[in-house]
Scaffold this motif. Structure first.
Motif, PDB file in Angstrom:
ATOM      1  N   ALA A   1       1.022  -1.001   0.024  1.00  0.00           N
ATOM      2  CA  ALA A   1       0.423   0.498  -0.422  1.00  0.00           C
ATOM      3  C   ALA A   1       1.303   1.499  -0.084  1.00  0.00           C
ATOM      4  CB  ALA A   1      -0.984  -0.064   0.910  1.00  0.00           C
ATOM      5  N   PRO A   2       0.759   2.406  -0.306  1.00  0.00           N
ATOM      6  CA  PRO A   2       0.854   3.719  -0.216  1.00  0.00           C
ATOM      7  C   PRO A   2       1.726   3.860   0.983  1.00  0.00           C
ATOM      8  CG  PRO A   2      -1.136   4.385  -0.908  1.00  0.00           C
ATOM      9  CD  PRO A   2      -0.620   2.483  -0.831  1.00  0.00           C
ATOM     10  N   GLN A   3       2.796   4.226   1.056  1.00  0.00           N
ATOM     11  CA  GLN A   3       3.957   4.213   2.347  1.00  0.00           C
ATOM     12  C   GLN A   3       4.108   3.494   3.198  1.00  0.00           C
ATOM     13  OE1 GLN A   3       5.133   7.669   2.403  1.00  0.00           O
ATOM     14  NE2 GLN A   3       3.878   7.427  -0.092  1.00  0.00           N
ATOM     15  N   ARG A   4       3.746   2.293   2.919  1.00  0.00           N
ATOM     16  CA  ARG A   4       3.897   0.818   3.364  1.00  0.00           C
ATOM     17  C   ARG A   4       4.985   0.312   2.355  1.00  0.00           C
ATOM     18  NH1 ARG A   4      -0.936  -4.086   5.133  1.00  0.00           N
ATOM     19  NH2 ARG A   4       0.547  -4.243   6.534  1.00  0.00           N
ATOM     20  N   MET A   5       6.006   0.386   3.019  1.00  0.00           N
ATOM     21  CA  MET A   5       7.295  -0.358   2.411  1.00  0.00           C
ATOM     22  C   MET A   5       8.216  -1.873   3.530  1.00  0.00           C
ATOM     23  SD  MET A   5       7.394   0.815  -0.190  1.00  0.00           S
ATOM     24  CE  MET A   5       5.826   0.734  -0.621  1.00  0.00           C
ATOM     25  N   ILE A   6       7.819  -1.505   4.349  1.00  0.00           N
ATOM     26  CA  ILE A   6       8.098  -2.487   5.589  1.00  0.00           C
ATOM     27  C   ILE A   6       6.258  -3.266   6.158  1.00  0.00           C
ATOM     28  CG2 ILE A   6       8.556  -3.620   7.892  1.00  0.00           C
ATOM     29  CD1 ILE A   6      11.127  -1.480   6.456  1.00  0.00           C
ATOM     30  N   ARG A   7       6.544  -4.370   6.123  1.00  0.00           N
ATOM     31  CA  ARG A   7       5.029  -4.962   6.829  1.00  0.00           C
ATOM     32  C   ARG A   7       5.269  -5.903   7.514  1.00  0.00           C
ATOM     33  NH1 ARG A   7       1.866  -7.623   1.263  1.00  0.00           N
ATOM     34  NH2 ARG A   7       0.448  -8.507   2.888  1.00  0.00           N
ATOM     35  N   ASP A   8       4.039  -6.416   8.579  1.00  0.00           N
ATOM     36  CA  ASP A   8       4.111  -7.060   9.743  1.00  0.00           C
ATOM     37  C   ASP A   8       3.099  -8.193  10.178  1.00  0.00           C
ATOM     38  OD1 ASP A   8       7.299  -6.139  10.678  1.00  0.00           O
ATOM     39  OD2 ASP A   8       6.271  -4.859  11.959  1.00  0.00           O
TER      40      ASP A   8
ATOM     41  N   TYR B   1       4.733 -18.689  12.860  1.00  0.00           N
ATOM     42  CA  TYR B   1       5.674 -17.894  12.589  1.00  0.00           C
ATOM     43  C   TYR B   1       5.404 -16.683  11.818  1.00  0.00           C
ATOM     44  CZ  TYR B   1       6.783 -22.500  13.650  1.00  0.00           C
ATOM     45  OH  TYR B   1       6.891 -23.928  14.494  1.00  0.00           O
ATOM     46  N   ARG B   2       5.577 -15.409  12.497  1.00  0.00           N
ATOM     47  CA  ARG B   2       5.076 -13.986  11.657  1.00  0.00           C
ATOM     48  C   ARG B   2       7.011 -13.599  11.273  1.00  0.00           C
ATOM     49  NH1 ARG B   2       0.999 -10.594  12.671  1.00  0.00           N
ATOM     50  NH2 ARG B   2       0.036 -11.982  14.663  1.00  0.00           N
ATOM     51  N   LEU B   3       5.964 -13.019  10.338  1.00  0.00           N
ATOM     52  CA  LEU B   3       7.256 -12.564   9.669  1.00  0.00           C
ATOM     53  C   LEU B   3       7.724 -10.796  10.119  1.00  0.00           C
ATOM     54  CD1 LEU B   3       6.916 -14.458   5.979  1.00  0.00           C
ATOM     55  CD2 LEU B   3       8.340 -15.238   7.967  1.00  0.00           C
ATOM     56  N   ARG B   4       8.215 -10.824  10.833  1.00  0.00           N
ATOM     57  CA  ARG B   4       8.358  -9.464  11.355  1.00  0.00           C
ATOM     58  C   ARG B   4       9.482  -8.741  10.079  1.00  0.00           C
ATOM     59  NH1 ARG B   4       5.461  -8.634  15.416  1.00  0.00           N
ATOM     60  NH2 ARG B   4       4.714 -10.261  16.469  1.00  0.00           N
ATOM     61  N   GLY B   5       8.968  -8.056   9.612  1.00  0.00           N
ATOM     62  CA  GLY B   5       9.607  -6.893   9.169  1.00  0.00           C
ATOM     63  C   GLY B   5       9.865  -7.112   7.217  1.00  0.00           C
ATOM     64  N   LEU B   6       9.158  -7.851   6.624  1.00  0.00           N
ATOM     65  CA  LEU B   6       9.059  -7.602   5.404  1.00  0.00           C
ATOM     66  C   LEU B   6       9.298  -6.455   4.608  1.00  0.00           C
ATOM     67  CD1 LEU B   6       6.200 -10.661   5.040  1.00  0.00           C
ATOM     68  CD2 LEU B   6       9.095 -10.643   3.651  1.00  0.00           C
ATOM     69  N   ARG B   7      10.604  -6.724   4.629  1.00  0.00           N
ATOM     70  CA  ARG B   7      10.528  -5.952   3.495  1.00  0.00           C
ATOM     71  C   ARG B   7      10.425  -5.580   0.702  1.00  0.00           C
ATOM     72  NH1 ARG B   7      15.741  -4.160   0.393  1.00  0.00           N
ATOM     73  NH2 ARG B   7      16.367  -5.890   1.691  1.00  0.00           N
ATOM     74  N   TRP B   8      10.113  -4.619   1.421  1.00  0.00           N
ATOM     75  CA  TRP B   8       9.535  -4.641  -0.600  1.00  0.00           C
ATOM     76  C   TRP B   8      10.735  -4.103  -1.521  1.00  0.00           C
ATOM     77  CZ3 TRP B   8       6.413  -5.467  -3.759  1.00  0.00           C
ATOM     78  CH2 TRP B   8       6.054  -5.358  -4.611  1.00  0.00           C
ATOM     79  N   ASN B   9      11.452  -5.108  -2.348  1.00  0.00           N
ATOM     80  CA  ASN B   9      12.009  -4.456  -3.429  1.00  0.00           C
ATOM     81  C   ASN B   9      11.754  -4.994  -4.541  1.00  0.00           C
ATOM     82  OD1 ASN B   9      14.185  -5.561  -5.472  1.00  0.00           O
ATOM     83  ND2 ASN B   9      14.966  -6.672  -4.088  1.00  0.00           N
ATOM     84  N   ALA B  10      11.482  -3.533  -4.820  1.00  0.00           N
ATOM     85  CA  ALA B  10      11.316  -2.947  -5.987  1.00  0.00           C
ATOM     86  C   ALA B  10      11.373  -2.696  -6.889  1.00  0.00           C
ATOM     87  CB  ALA B  10      10.753  -1.262  -5.814  1.00  0.00           C
ATOM     88  N   ALA B  11      12.879  -3.239  -7.521  1.00  0.00           N
ATOM     89  CA  ALA B  11      13.844  -4.243  -8.358  1.00  0.00           C
ATOM     90  C   ALA B  11      13.042  -5.048  -8.533  1.00  0.00           C
ATOM     91  CB  ALA B  11      14.839  -3.877  -8.186  1.00  0.00           C
ATOM     92  N   PHE B  12      12.160  -6.241  -8.062  1.00  0.00           N
ATOM     93  CA  PHE B  12      11.437  -8.079  -8.560  1.00  0.00           C
ATOM     94  C   PHE B  12       9.662  -7.947  -7.958  1.00  0.00           C
ATOM     95  CE2 PHE B  12      15.950  -9.995  -7.279  1.00  0.00           C
ATOM     96  CZ  PHE B  12      16.801  -9.257  -8.273  1.00  0.00           C
ATOM     97  N   SER B  13       9.940  -6.793  -7.638  1.00  0.00           N
ATOM     98  CA  SER B  13       8.431  -6.228  -7.123  1.00  0.00           C
ATOM     99  C   SER B  13       8.641  -7.812  -6.563  1.00  0.00           C
ATOM    100  CB  SER B  13       7.424  -6.598  -8.761  1.00  0.00           C
ATOM    101  OG  SER B  13       7.285  -5.233  -9.189  1.00  0.00           O
ATOM    102  N   THR B  14       8.541  -7.852  -5.414  1.00  0.00           N
ATOM    103  CA  THR B  14       8.246  -8.647  -4.247  1.00  0.00           C
ATOM    104  C   THR B  14       9.040  -8.363  -2.465  1.00  0.00           C
ATOM    105  OG1 THR B  14       8.879 -10.702  -4.003  1.00  0.00           O
ATOM    106  CG2 THR B  14      10.388  -9.680  -4.093  1.00  0.00           C
ATOM    107  N   TRP B  15       8.209  -9.374  -2.312  1.00  0.00           N
ATOM    108  CA  TRP B  15       8.302  -8.872  -1.027  1.00  0.00           C
ATOM    109  C   TRP B  15       9.487  -9.968  -0.192  1.00  0.00           C
ATOM    110  CZ3 TRP B  15       6.374  -5.293   1.489  1.00  0.00           C
ATOM    111  CH2 TRP B  15       4.915  -4.414   1.320  1.00  0.00           C
TER     112      TRP B  15
END
Length: 325
Positions: free
Chosen positions: A94-101, A112-126
């Motif tokens: 979502a807009p301004q949400r490049m990290i999610r928990d 098992y929670r994946l804390r700090g999933l980061r958006w990789n814009a180059a690959f369009s993946t988390w």
């Protein structure tokens, strides 16, 4: 400009992972890559959406990336796998949400929670880097299937082939990292998956009975009390009968023991929360968790005309069960 080799390979892998299919048709397969400048290995489902595990570093052959054109390689920490999740599997940011928990891996009744999933814009993946000994991998390997839970829904995946695949991935990655002078820590065996709350509850019943027991479906209630995605279990001894010895060892004239197995307490505490009550039921809360409604006698609450018993609500406050006021 032509897409870099590493990005082209990852784009092809993500196209495969984004396919929506039945979990029963899914298997896991490992692939290896070494163009002389960088090496990598990937464990991913053959078909259907799901996570991919990757390791990578400079190739022992020592070629220049300028010569191979591999300008966007995967370089992962020693002793870790990089977990990728396609935007088509769990949604784009979502807009301004490049990290999610919000993403959970749920396997064998544990979350098992994946804390700090980061958006990789180059690959369009988390993406997120996890230790190669992360307990979620052992839980997936021990289960027939597992789930990806996130704010947008749930995806179910098969675990078929994962155990062998993650073992092969670990062996390859350790060997390649060692060849470039970056050995992994010595203890890289996956730890055994911990017992589920249901397994602990059933074992606790048999221990209290000193042997076999049988119980009604209402005696063991699956719940979501602590909000970690793992199944919690409530045991109401009103519905349990021991096959040998005393038939109802945890019941008095009216009250019986209620035991609450909360996954957040294991293995740190390793014992259920318990109380005596006339009965128990689950009360959904607005945050998506369950509160516990313990039934008691009139002597424990305000008397109401026509009432024969009352209830006390308790909820998980992040550390313990406390009364809901």
């Amino acid at each position: 400009m032509a897409m870099a080799i590493g990005q082209a390979i990852w784009a092809a892998a993500m196209s495969m992972l984004a396919l929506v299919g039945a979990a029963s048709a899914q298997d896991w397969s490992m692939s290896q890559f070494d163009d002389g400048s960088y090496f990598s290995a990937t464990l991913a489902p053959i078909d259907g959406p799901g996570p991919a595990l990757v390791c990578g570093e400079r190739s022992p052959r020592g070629l220049s990336p300028a010569a191979t054109g591999n300008l966007e390689p995967d370089i992962t920490p020693v002793g870790a796998f990089r977990l990728y999740l396609s935007d088509r599997a769990i949604g784009a940011p979502a807009p301004q949400r490049m990290i999610r928990d919000d993403v959970l891996i749920v396997a064998g009744g544990s979350g098992y929670r994946l804390r700090g999933l980061r958006w990789n814009a180059a690959f369009s993946t988390w993406q997120i880097d996890l230790p190669a000994t992360d307990p979620s991998f052992a839980a997936i390997a021990a289960a027939q299937e597992f789930e990806l839970r996130y704010d947008g829904g749930v995806r179910r995946l098969s675990s078929a082939g994962f155990a062998a695949g993650v073992g092969g991935l670990s062996t390859y990655c350790q060997t390649m990292f060692a060849s470039i002078g970056k050995p992994w820590p010595a203890t890289q065996a996956l730890p055994p998956a911990r017992q589920t709350m249901r397994q602990l509850a059933e074992a606790g019943i048999r221990q209290s009975c000193g042997g076999a027991a049988h119980w009604t479906p209402e005696a063991i209630l699956p719940a979501q009390i602590d909000g970690d995605g793992a199944e919690d279990i409530v045991v109401d001894w009103h519905g349990v009968t021991c096959t040998t010895g005393v038939p109802r060892p945890n019941c008095g004239a009216a009250n019986c023991l209620v035991e609450v197995y909360i996954s957040a307490l294991y293995p740190r505490v390793g014992a259920p929360e318990s109380t005596l009550a006339l009965g128990v039921r689950l009360q959904p809360l607005t945050n998506g968790n369950d509160a516990l409604a313990f039934a008691g006698s009139l002597g424990s609450c305000t008397r109401t005309v026509g009432q024969t018993r009352c209830e006390t609500l308790s909820y998980w406050n992040g550390a313990a069960l406390v009364p809901l006021r």
